[in-house]
Design an enzyme around this catalytic site. Structure first.
Site, PDB file in Angstrom:
ATOM      1  N   GLY A  42      20.543  68.952 -20.543  1.00 58.65           N
ATOM      2  CA  GLY A  42      20.288  69.665 -21.796  1.00 58.65           C
ATOM      3  C   GLY A  42      19.966  68.728 -22.941  1.00 58.65           C
ATOM      4  N   CYS A  43      20.683  67.623 -23.001  1.00 61.94           N
ATOM      5  CA  CYS A  43      20.464  66.663 -24.090  1.00 61.94           C
ATOM      6  C   CYS A  43      19.096  66.006 -23.969  1.00 61.94           C
ATOM      7  CB  CYS A  43      21.582  65.624 -24.098  1.00 61.94           C
ATOM      8  SG  CYS A  43      23.195  66.372 -24.409  1.00 61.94           S
ATOM      9  N   THR A  44      18.658  65.775 -22.737  1.00 61.50           N
ATOM     10  CA  THR A  44      17.336  65.193 -22.519  1.00 61.50           C
ATOM     11  C   THR A  44      16.249  66.175 -22.950  1.00 61.50           C
ATOM     12  OG1 THR A  44      18.165  63.812 -20.726  1.00 61.50           O
ATOM     13  CG2 THR A  44      15.781  64.212 -20.783  1.00 61.50           C
TER      14      THR A  44
END
Length: 158
Positions: A42-44
């Site tokens: 998700g952060c990527t």
């Protein structure tokens, strides 16, 4: 942090191990996005979304700052791996994350954990908090921020 109030200044280390403060960016709108952990799915997606919209956000005058509780080394590796053109800040002691009240109880694999709530703040050039994006969904978030920034700039003739 309250809308239409000044955001309290903070100082952190960048992905290049330089010390910066929020006040260093006074005079520009700041997109301050908090994410749970570098190089996770998700952060990527979220970080790459800001990368892909970076030129448009920059054209709107915005400074993009990403913050997680990762180390400087982990932030540098994440930035290099995905060619992120903006600054990542390391808050490994969670002081700034806690000041924003972003540690949340959650569960992972059935066990309780403390997570960083994925949250983005839009800060006006004078340091006033303009908007809070809570419970951010990574897909399409950068476009959502760009649209709000564009609308805000028109409304305030900035």
């Amino acid at each position: 942090m309250e809308l239409n109030q000044k955001v309290t200044d903070f100082t952190l280390q960048t992905d290049e191990d330089k010390t910066v403060s929020l006040s260093d960016y006074a005079g520009s709108p700041v997109v301050l996005f908090f994410y749970p952990r570098a190089d996770t799915p998700g952060c990527t997606i979220e970080a790459c979304g800001f990368r892909d919209q970076f030129k448009k956000l920059q054209a709107a005058g915005a400074v993009i700052l990403g913050i997680s509780r990762d180390t400087v080394k982990a932030q540098a590796k994440f930035k290099a791996k995905y060619d992120l053109p903006y600054t990542l800040l390391a808050d490994s002691d969670e002081k700034t994350i806690n000041r924003f009240g972003l540690i949340r109880d959650s569960t992972m694999y059935g066990k309780p954990v403390k997570k960083v709530a994925r949250t983005t703040y839009l800060i006006a050039p004078d340091g006033t908090l303009v908007h809070i994006f809570e419970n951010v969904k990574p897909e399409g978030h950068a476009e959502e921020v760009l649209a709000l920034l564009t609308e805000w700039k028109k409304a305030h003739k900035v």
